[in-house]
Design an enzyme around this catalytic site. Structure first.
Site, PDB file in Angstrom:
ATOM      1  N   SER A  33     120.496  64.387  47.223  1.00 26.71           N
ATOM      2  CA  SER A  33     119.631  63.429  46.525  1.00 26.71           C
ATOM      3  C   SER A  33     120.367  62.564  45.514  1.00 26.71           C
ATOM      4  CB  SER A  33     118.504  64.170  45.801  1.00 26.71           C
ATOM      5  OG  SER A  33     119.046  65.069  44.859  1.00 26.71           O
ATOM      6  N   ASP A 323     113.584  62.641  36.586  1.00 23.98           N
ATOM      7  CA  ASP A 323     112.747  63.821  36.801  1.00 23.98           C
ATOM      8  C   ASP A 323     113.574  65.044  36.415  1.00 23.98           C
ATOM      9  OD1 ASP A 323     114.350  64.548  38.981  1.00 23.98           O
ATOM     10  OD2 ASP A 323     112.905  63.877  40.498  1.00 23.98           O
ATOM     11  N   HIS A 326     117.018  64.817  38.319  1.00 22.60           N
ATOM     12  CA  HIS A 326     117.744  63.593  38.681  1.00 22.60           C
ATOM     13  C   HIS A 326     117.833  62.590  37.536  1.00 22.60           C
ATOM     14  CE1 HIS A 326     115.964  65.189  42.500  1.00 22.60           C
ATOM     15  NE2 HIS A 326     117.231  65.070  42.867  1.00 22.60           N
TER      16      HIS A 326
END
Ligand SMILES: *[C@@H]1O[C@H](CO)[C@@H](O)[C@H](O)[C@H]1NC(C)=O
Length: 348
Positions: A33, A323, A326
């Site tokens: 990610s 978040d 991240h």
């Protein structure tokens, strides 16, 4: 005479521009990610981010499947190489091989080096990212011709960024790997997979590779939230694991550079810059580092970051993290600006 000089100057300028463009014609991405631009949208996993508030600061406020309010590092890197400002996901049906010829992303949020890591959230394992890349090579050659396709393949800049999930979603969460490996053995196991992966890339014609190891993963908001014993401070054990993993990764990169002819790999180490941001957030204009922008900022990511949640912060630029797992686009930009001069010096 003046005419001729002008023409020669133009010719030189054209040549210079051409060679600039030829040096790195594409940016091609593997990983998790930290670099995924939306491949998980196309697969059956709960780990998605193709809804708001994700992407609210992206072009058009569009949630693309990037785990961020805006762009991720490969986007900034491709822009710095004068290629394009965003790297599309390979599985996004909105793009064709024509778009992918100048850059493509095979990364999948939640994945790792270890097959057992991608299995946790049913995301794309690293070996399958490689299968997609092989399919891409065939499509590329069919589209631009074999000679030009091979040129793009060998001159492209490849970015790899993964490893965090192997520890935080797998090793420290489930006993499966812990009963067989000490931390050090597990690091070696992961780097063995990394080595095989790079050697396969090399055999496929890859020559310019940047590998990013781990950032201070013990300081991710989710890890602080669960670090009850140390009063929600950074988990120092996890940070130490990241540091020793990076040292071993550097050794591997040196070895591959020694052994593989006409191959250049760069260790694009982001630990120090992220650590500096976390340690001195105000020096970078940040106001909040312990908690993320999304919702309560303590554990939420993916579907738990919902546009309906009234707690989400209004200005992500004040936050290091978007978040619980991240960074914000602003952090991604700072990290990219730290890495880009090294990438340009090595690969352009
Ligand atoms: C991961 O799974 C693939 C596909 O089953 C397999 O080919 C590969 O050997 C596995 N990798 C490791 C390190 O076990």
């Amino acid at each position: 005479m003046g005419h001729i000089i002008t023409s020669v100057a133009w010719l030189l300028l054209l040549l210079a521009n051409n060679s600039f463009a030829r040096n790195v014609p594409a940016v091609i991405v593997f990983g998790d990610s930290s670099v995924d631009s939306g491949n998980n949208n196309a697969i059956a996993t709960v780990l998605k981010s193709n809804f708001r508030p994700y992407g609210r600061d992206f072009e058009g406020g569009r949630p693309t499947g990037r785990f961020c309010n805006g762009r991720v590092p490969p986007d900034f890197i491709a822009e710095a190489f004068g290629i394009k400002s965003t790297i599309p996901a390979y599985l996004d049906p909105a793009y064709t091989i024509q778009d992918f010829a100048t850059g493509v992303c095979f990364a999948s949020a939640g994945t790792g080096y270890d097959n057992a890591t991608s299995a946790v959230l049913n995301v794309i394992p690293l070996w399958k990212e490689l299968e997609y890349y092989k399919e891409y090579q065939a499509k590329l050659r069919a589209h631009v011709g074999v000679k030009k396709g091979n040129d793009i393949i060998s001159e492209a800049l490849y970015l790899m960024s993964l490893g965090t999930n192997d520890f935080l979603e797998n090793y420290y969460v489930f006993p499966t790997r812990r009963v067989h490996f000490t931390v050090s053995q597990y690091q070696d196991f992961l780097l063995g997979i990394a080595e095989n992966f790079v050697r396969e890339l090399y055999a496929l014609g890859v020559r310019k590779l940047s590998i990013t190891g781990l950032v201070p993963v013990g300081c991710l908001p989710l890890e602080r939230t669960t670090n009850i014993l140390e009063n929600h401070d950074c988990n120092q054990e996890y940070n130490n694991v990241a540091l020793s993993f990076n040292r071993k990764l550097d050794k591997l990169i040196s070895k591959l550079n020694r052994e593989l002819p006409r191959f250049k790999a760069l260790s694009a180490n982001a630990y120090s810059i992220v650590n500096d941001i976390i340690t001195r957030p105000s020096a970078y204009g940040f106001e909040v580092v312990e908690k993320a922008c999304c919702s309560t900022g303590t554990f939420e990511m993916s579907y738990l970051c919902s546009d309906k949640n009234p707690l989400t912060c209004p200005d992500a630029n004040k936050y290091v993290f978007w978040d619980a797992f991240h960074p914000t686009e602003k952090t991604n930009r700072i990290v990219s600006n730290f890495l880009i001069p090294q990438l340009l010096a090595t690969f352009r």
